[in-house]
Structures are given as C-alpha cells and as structure tokens.
Write a protein that holds these residues in place. Structure first.
Motif, PDB file in Angstrom:
ATOM      1  N   CYS A 233       0.822  -1.214   0.000  1.00 42.32           N
ATOM      2  CA  CYS A 233       0.000   0.000   0.000  1.00 42.32           C
ATOM      3  C   CYS A 233       0.853   1.259   0.000  1.00 42.32           C
ATOM      4  CB  CYS A 233      -0.932  -0.007   1.215  1.00 42.32           C
ATOM      5  SG  CYS A 233      -2.280  -1.205   1.106  1.00 42.32           S
ATOM      6  N   VAL A 234       1.923   1.272   0.793  1.00 44.14           N
ATOM      7  CA  VAL A 234       2.750   2.485   0.869  1.00 44.14           C
ATOM      8  C   VAL A 234       3.493   2.720  -0.445  1.00 44.14           C
ATOM      9  CG1 VAL A 234       4.699   3.575   2.039  1.00 44.14           C
ATOM     10  CG2 VAL A 234       2.973   2.352   3.372  1.00 44.14           C
ATOM     11  N   ILE A 235       4.050   1.662  -1.025  1.00 41.43           N
ATOM     12  CA  ILE A 235       4.755   1.812  -2.302  1.00 41.43           C
ATOM     13  C   ILE A 235       3.779   2.236  -3.401  1.00 41.43           C
ATOM     14  CG2 ILE A 235       6.061   0.603  -4.082  1.00 41.43           C
ATOM     15  CD1 ILE A 235       7.634   1.180  -1.535  1.00 41.43           C
ATOM     16  N   LEU A 236       2.594   1.638  -3.414  1.00 42.52           N
ATOM     17  CA  LEU A 236       1.590   2.034  -4.406  1.00 42.52           C
ATOM     18  C   LEU A 236       1.187   3.486  -4.199  1.00 42.52           C
ATOM     19  CD1 LEU A 236      -0.217   1.211  -6.758  1.00 42.52           C
ATOM     20  CD2 LEU A 236      -1.918   0.402  -5.099  1.00 42.52           C
ATOM     21  N   ALA A 237       1.089   3.915  -2.941  1.00 43.96           N
ATOM     22  CA  ALA A 237       0.735   5.311  -2.645  1.00 43.96           C
ATOM     23  C   ALA A 237       1.760   6.267  -3.245  1.00 43.96           C
ATOM     24  CB  ALA A 237       0.645   5.513  -1.130  1.00 43.96           C
ATOM     25  N   ILE A 238       3.034   5.939  -3.087  1.00 44.31           N
ATOM     26  CA  ILE A 238       4.093   6.815  -3.591  1.00 44.31           C
ATOM     27  C   ILE A 238       4.103   6.854  -5.113  1.00 44.31           C
ATOM     28  CG2 ILE A 238       6.601   7.100  -3.717  1.00 44.31           C
ATOM     29  CD1 ILE A 238       6.662   5.842  -0.859  1.00 44.31           C
ATOM     30  N   PHE A 239       4.005   5.679  -5.728  1.00 47.78           N
ATOM     31  CA  PHE A 239       4.183   5.614  -7.167  1.00 47.78           C
ATOM     32  C   PHE A 239       2.914   5.913  -7.954  1.00 47.78           C
ATOM     33  CE2 PHE A 239       8.018   3.419  -5.869  1.00 47.78           C
ATOM     34  CZ  PHE A 239       8.931   3.955  -6.752  1.00 47.78           C
ATOM     35  N   THR A 240       1.780   6.011  -7.285  1.00 48.74           N
ATOM     36  CA  THR A 240       0.577   6.444  -7.989  1.00 48.74           C
ATOM     37  C   THR A 240       0.790   7.828  -8.591  1.00 48.74           C
ATOM     38  OG1 THR A 240      -0.898   5.103  -6.616  1.00 48.74           O
ATOM     39  CG2 THR A 240      -1.873   6.993  -7.745  1.00 48.74           C
ATOM     40  N   VAL A 241       1.481   8.685  -7.857  1.00 45.70           N
ATOM     41  CA  VAL A 241       1.824  10.013  -8.383  1.00 45.70           C
ATOM     42  C   VAL A 241       3.083   9.938  -9.252  1.00 45.70           C
ATOM     43  CG1 VAL A 241       2.598  12.333  -7.761  1.00 45.70           C
ATOM     44  CG2 VAL A 241       0.714  11.265  -6.514  1.00 45.70           C
ATOM     45  N   ALA A 242       4.090   9.192  -8.791  1.00 42.17           N
ATOM     46  CA  ALA A 242       5.381   9.195  -9.491  1.00 42.17           C
ATOM     47  C   ALA A 242       5.305   8.611 -10.895  1.00 42.17           C
ATOM     48  CB  ALA A 242       6.410   8.421  -8.670  1.00 42.17           C
ATOM     49  N   PHE A 243       4.381   7.661 -11.126  1.00 44.03           N
ATOM     50  CA  PHE A 243       4.286   7.036 -12.440  1.00 44.03           C
ATOM     51  C   PHE A 243       4.086   8.063 -13.547  1.00 44.03           C
ATOM     52  CE2 PHE A 243       3.089   2.791 -10.574  1.00 44.03           C
ATOM     53  CZ  PHE A 243       4.143   2.114 -11.149  1.00 44.03           C
ATOM     54  N   TYR A 244       3.246   9.064 -13.284  1.00 45.00           N
ATOM     55  CA  TYR A 244       2.878   9.999 -14.340  1.00 45.00           C
ATOM     56  C   TYR A 244       3.282  11.431 -14.000  1.00 45.00           C
ATOM     57  CZ  TYR A 244       0.243   6.205 -16.443  1.00 45.00           C
ATOM     58  OH  TYR A 244      -0.109   5.015 -17.022  1.00 45.00           O
ATOM     59  N   GLN A 245       4.423  11.568 -13.303  1.00 51.37           N
ATOM     60  CA  GLN A 245       4.811  12.913 -12.904  1.00 51.37           C
ATOM     61  C   GLN A 245       5.110  13.803 -14.115  1.00 51.37           C
ATOM     62  OE1 GLN A 245       8.391  13.079 -10.562  1.00 51.37           O
ATOM     63  NE2 GLN A 245       9.324  11.333 -11.586  1.00 51.37           N
TER      64      GLN A 245
ATOM     65  N   LEU B 178      -4.141   5.266   0.419  1.00 48.86           N
ATOM     66  CA  LEU B 178      -3.287   4.084   0.404  1.00 48.86           C
ATOM     67  C   LEU B 178      -2.205   4.151   1.481  1.00 48.86           C
ATOM     68  CD1 LEU B 178      -2.896   3.666  -3.452  1.00 48.86           C
ATOM     69  CD2 LEU B 178      -3.916   1.976  -1.913  1.00 48.86           C
ATOM     70  N   ALA B 179      -1.604   5.316   1.687  1.00 52.68           N
ATOM     71  CA  ALA B 179      -0.547   5.437   2.689  1.00 52.68           C
ATOM     72  C   ALA B 179      -1.084   5.174   4.094  1.00 52.68           C
ATOM     73  CB  ALA B 179       0.085   6.826   2.610  1.00 52.68           C
ATOM     74  N   LEU B 180      -2.268   5.691   4.403  1.00 47.43           N
ATOM     75  CA  LEU B 180      -2.838   5.456   5.731  1.00 47.43           C
ATOM     76  C   LEU B 180      -3.211   3.990   5.921  1.00 47.43           C
ATOM     77  CD1 LEU B 180      -5.055   8.610   6.386  1.00 47.43           C
ATOM     78  CD2 LEU B 180      -2.647   8.203   6.917  1.00 47.43           C
ATOM     79  N   VAL B 181      -3.744   3.359   4.893  1.00 46.92           N
ATOM     80  CA  VAL B 181      -4.056   1.929   4.985  1.00 46.92           C
ATOM     81  C   VAL B 181      -2.775   1.126   5.209  1.00 46.92           C
ATOM     82  CG1 VAL B 181      -4.919  -0.072   3.713  1.00 46.92           C
ATOM     83  CG2 VAL B 181      -6.172   2.082   3.639  1.00 46.92           C
ATOM     84  N   GLY B 182      -1.695   1.495   4.510  1.00 44.22           N
ATOM     85  CA  GLY B 182      -0.423   0.798   4.686  1.00 44.22           C
ATOM     86  C   GLY B 182       0.094   0.904   6.107  1.00 44.22           C
ATOM     87  N   GLY B 183       0.001   2.078   6.695  1.00 43.45           N
ATOM     88  CA  GLY B 183       0.414   2.233   8.086  1.00 43.45           C
ATOM     89  C   GLY B 183      -0.419   1.389   9.028  1.00 43.45           C
ATOM     90  N   GLY B 184      -1.727   1.286   8.760  1.00 36.54           N
ATOM     91  CA  GLY B 184      -2.596   0.456   9.583  1.00 36.54           C
ATOM     92  C   GLY B 184      -2.217  -1.017   9.505  1.00 36.54           C
ATOM     93  N   CYS B 185      -1.806  -1.485   8.340  1.00 37.01           N
ATOM     94  CA  CYS B 185      -1.376  -2.886   8.195  1.00 37.01           C
ATOM     95  C   CYS B 185      -0.144  -3.175   9.041  1.00 37.01           C
ATOM     96  CB  CYS B 185      -1.095  -3.202   6.729  1.00 37.01           C
ATOM     97  SG  CYS B 185      -2.551  -3.238   5.665  1.00 37.01           S
ATOM     98  N   VAL B 186       0.803  -2.246   9.070  1.00 35.84           N
ATOM     99  CA  VAL B 186       2.015  -2.441   9.865  1.00 35.84           C
ATOM    100  C   VAL B 186       1.668  -2.554  11.345  1.00 35.84           C
ATOM    101  CG1 VAL B 186       4.198  -1.383  10.563  1.00 35.84           C
ATOM    102  CG2 VAL B 186       3.508  -1.348   8.170  1.00 35.84           C
ATOM    103  N   LEU B 187       0.690  -1.785  11.794  1.00 35.87           N
ATOM    104  CA  LEU B 187       0.269  -1.861  13.196  1.00 35.87           C
ATOM    105  C   LEU B 187      -0.228  -3.247  13.585  1.00 35.87           C
ATOM    106  CD1 LEU B 187      -1.607   1.529  13.726  1.00 35.87           C
ATOM    107  CD2 LEU B 187       0.559   0.833  14.770  1.00 35.87           C
ATOM    108  N   MET B 188      -0.701  -4.012  12.618  1.00 39.34           N
ATOM    109  CA  MET B 188      -1.250  -5.351  12.903  1.00 39.34           C
ATOM    110  C   MET B 188      -0.172  -6.402  13.103  1.00 39.34           C
ATOM    111  SD  MET B 188      -4.436  -4.761  12.979  1.00 39.34           S
ATOM    112  CE  MET B 188      -5.072  -6.442  13.045  1.00 39.34           C
ATOM    113  N   ILE B 189       1.084  -6.102  12.778  1.00 38.89           N
ATOM    114  CA  ILE B 189       2.169  -7.057  12.951  1.00 38.89           C
ATOM    115  C   ILE B 189       2.439  -7.252  14.439  1.00 38.89           C
ATOM    116  CG2 ILE B 189       4.614  -7.506  12.510  1.00 38.89           C
ATOM    117  CD1 ILE B 189       4.326  -5.854   9.942  1.00 38.89           C
TER     118      ILE B 189
END
Length: 441
Positions: free
Chosen positions: A267-279, A426-437
C-alpha cells in the motif's frame, strides 16, 4: 537467471539457528526449506559490507529512476496519441516479469551451491542480464520488442535484488539491521535523485540515455562479488529436489505477520508511485508546462525529495537500532507520505507539488531506512531468506503492475487530481497494516 551454472538443491536437515541470532521465531513451513545450515558465525556488524550496500543501491536505483522518465519521453516521441496506455502496458508486463524473477531467483539462490556462496553469483548475473535488457530497449523503435526488453531488464534486476536483500539476514547481526536498512535506503534515494537529474539532462535524447544508464549496476555487482566475498558452500550436504517440491517451495509462507508486512509495504509503495508514475504528464497535461520546463521542475523536486529523505533516512535507521523498535517509525513514515499529498489535492500547483516532494521525501526516507529491517525480522523461519524476502519484494514490484492501471483509470475517469487522493488513502491503509504485525516491535 541463466547466467550461472549452479543446480538448485535442497538443504539437508541441520540444527535450527537460535531465535536470538535472527530476531525471528523458528517455524516449520511446508512451502520452503525447513532447515538452514548454521550461519550465525558469519553474521557480524557491517564493516566493509556497509559501503557496498550503499553503492549497490545507488547503482540500481539510478537507472531505475532515469528509465521511467526516459521511457515516457521515448513513448511520447514515438507514440504521442497512446503514450499513457503504452507506458501502462510496458510497466505492467515488466512488473509481471519482475515478480517472476524475484520469486524464482530467490528460491534458486537459497539452494545454490558454489565456491562463491549463495548470493554473489545471482547479484552479478542478475545485473548483467538487467543492464543488457534495458540497453536493448533503447535500440529498437518496435514497441513489442521494447516491452520484451523491458521485461528482461525487470526480471534481471529483481533476481539481483532478491540476492542483495538476502545479504542482511545472511551476514548482518540483528543489532546492525537498522543501519544496514538505512544504508540501502540512503543508497536508493541518492540513486533515485541522480537518476532524476540524469533523466532531465537526457530527456531530449532518451534513446542514448536508456542505453547508457544501466551499466552502473554491473560495476556495483562486480564490487560486491570481489570485495564482499561469501564463504564457499560448495561442500554443504545437499539432495536433489523434485520439480514438484521446487514448485511448492515457490509458495509464500503461511504466516499472518508476513502477510500484514506484505500488505503494508504494497500500500505504501503504491501510494508513492501512484503520483510518481505519471509525474511528467502531471506537469505537462495537468499543470500545462512545456516538456523542458516540466523536466526542470521534476529535477528540482526529486533533488528536494532526495535531500529530505537522506536526512530522515540517515537518522531513522540508527534510531531504530538504538530503541530496538521498527513499527512506530514505519507507521509515522506511512502517515507522512499520505499527508504529503494533501496540499496538491486541495490546490494543485508547482508550489504544492514542491511541498509534496519535500514532505514525501521525509516520510519515504524514514520508511526506506527502517522497513527493510522490519521485513528481515518478520521472516517466519530460516533457510529460505531470499525466497521469502523475494515475496515481500513483490510488494515493491506489484504496484508497477497495478499502479499504471490504477493511475490511468483514475485520470481517465476523474482527472489527475484523484491521484493525490489515492496516495493519501493508500498510505494510511499501509500504516494500519504495519500496526497489525505482532512479532516485531
């Protein structure tokens, strides 16, 4: 990878390594090698390996970052009416090849027996194949061949990375994992920044740039091969692996923490590259800049992102080792990536895009410097580190499949502004997943 002559073999039973040496609890896994030859005596503080990790990550990140912009420029010249869709196809096929290369090469690396060890042959072989593939993509104007060559580039690159990442659990003590992860993160950021600068200088002649940039990987791989020699494992006991057993070993481990780690990184990588793909297209088609002006702003933005990320990355990894915790820093980093998209979402402009680069840089740098250490510690068992880390690396490459499709769909349906909304969620969802570890603090 086809560039080596080592046969895939399974390890014979050996005493399991004590949990304290790896930071992981041993567990049986029917999908991978259940036993691991004791290698605790080979784990040590970074020493010479540290600078080589830094150099290696610079060397692969530079062509990776440059290739994105240069391929977009090439497609804009050759296929102006279908450049967005063409780039989506190119990256989707390449990411599929990357996933395959990551998992298969990782599993074979775990079983490789040679006088050079398990990892170094794959690091060098993968670099050679990857560099040749990307250079060849710049030699042909035929789109189908460009796609094929880009797929070879991605498969080779990720074969190299699956072995490079496995050096951490193989050869780095737990107390130094944060520093090792930080060096990799810093190297990636330096390489990405340099790649952006190189791309901006080569955007008028993308063909030449694509042919030249990938050979940095080969130079770095040679340095690792000769300066970070691994102990020979050619004499380790082994037995032949049946094809069916090898296929079963390619499956991911059944472990909840492993899956939460995968989901968080994805989720975090997708969050970053959603913008970076088409910068490039964000600046030209959305903000109305010329290609030349857009390349200047991208170079400035990536430089600022790299500067912010370098400061955060250099400190976060050391802090992580000192406090003995990974999760809080990764969660904070994920939130920062999401927050970075808010100004551009509300009022898209060059200043808010610069703010995005700066804030995302701090978040991304913190994330990169700690996340790899977290991934090493979340591994459920020993003996198949490269394969399991390879699965976690799919969370880096799978966004390359879905990201262009997601971004193209959002842009087509609702415009470029929605890319920033997707990054935030996506970034917030990714952070929530890490909390579940649970297994890693």
């Amino acid at each position: 990878m086809g560039s080596h002559q080592y046969m895939p073999d399974a390890d014979v039973p050996a005493p399991p390594e004590p949990p304290a040496a790896t930071g992981r609890e041993p567990a049986d896994d029917p999908h991978g090698p259940a036993h691991d030859p004791p290698r605790a005596e080979r784990r040590e503080r970074l020493g010479r390996l540290g600078p080589l990790l830094l150099t290696s990550h610079i060397a692969w990140a530079l062509p990776s970052a440059a290739a994105g912009t240069l391929l977009q420029a090439l497609l804009a010249d050759e296929r102006p009416d279908s450049k967005v869709a063409s780039y989506a196809v190119l990256t989707a096929v390449g990411a599929g090849a990357a996933v395959l290369g990551t998992v298969v090469a990782g599993a074979l690396s775990d079983r490789t027996r040679s006088r050079f060890g398990r990892r170094n042959p794959w690091i060098l072989g993968g670099a050679l194949v990857s560099a040749g593939g990307l250079a060849a993509a710049g030699l042909t104007p035929v789109f189908a061949l460009q796609v094929l060559c880009f797929a070879v580039y991605q498969a080779g690159l990720n074969a190299m990375l699956s072995a490079l990442h496995a050096l951490l659990p193989d050869r780095v003590a737990k107390v130094s994992l944060g520093k090792a992860s930080a060096l990799g993160g810093v190297g990636y950021l330096i390489g990405t920044t340099l790649g952006g600068v190189v791309a901006s200088k080569s955007v008028d002649d993308p063909t030449a740039g694509i042919q030249l940039v990938p050979w940095t990987m080969v130079v770095a791989a040679l340095l690792v091969f000769f300066l970070a020699r691994d102990a020979s494992n050619a004499d380790e006991p082994r037995e032949r692996v049946a094809p069916r057993a090898l296929l079963r070993s390619l499956l991911p481990p059944r472990d909840a923490d492993f899956l939460w780690a995968f989901a968080g990184r994805f989720c975090v990588i997708l969050a970053i590259f959603t913008v970076a793909f088409y910068q490039l297209y964000l600046f030209t088609d959305f903000l109305g800049l010329s290609t030349e002006r857009a390349s200047e702003v991208i170079a400035l933005g990536t430089a600022l992102l790299g500067a912010g990320a370098l400061v955060a990355s250099a400190s976060a990894g050391v802090l992580s080792d000192r406090i003995g915790r990974r999760k809080p820093l990764v969660v904070v980093a994920s939130v920062l990536v999401g927050v970075a998209a808010v100004p551009a979402l509300i009022a898209p402009s060059i200043p808010t895009m610069i703010a995005f680069y700066l804030i995302a840089g701090v978040g991304y740098g913190t994330y990169l410097s700690v996340d790899q250490a977290l991934m090493v510690e979340v591994l459920p068992h020993g003996g198949s580190e490269a394969k399991d880390l390879g699965f976690l690396s799919i969370a880096n490459t799978a966004p390359l499949v879905l990201g262009p499709l997601l971004a193209a769909g959002l842009v087509t349906v609702a415009g470029y502004r929605t890319l920033f909304a997707a990054t935030f969620v996506l970034a917030l969802v990714g952070g929530g997943c890490v909390l579940m570890i649970r297994r890693v603090r």
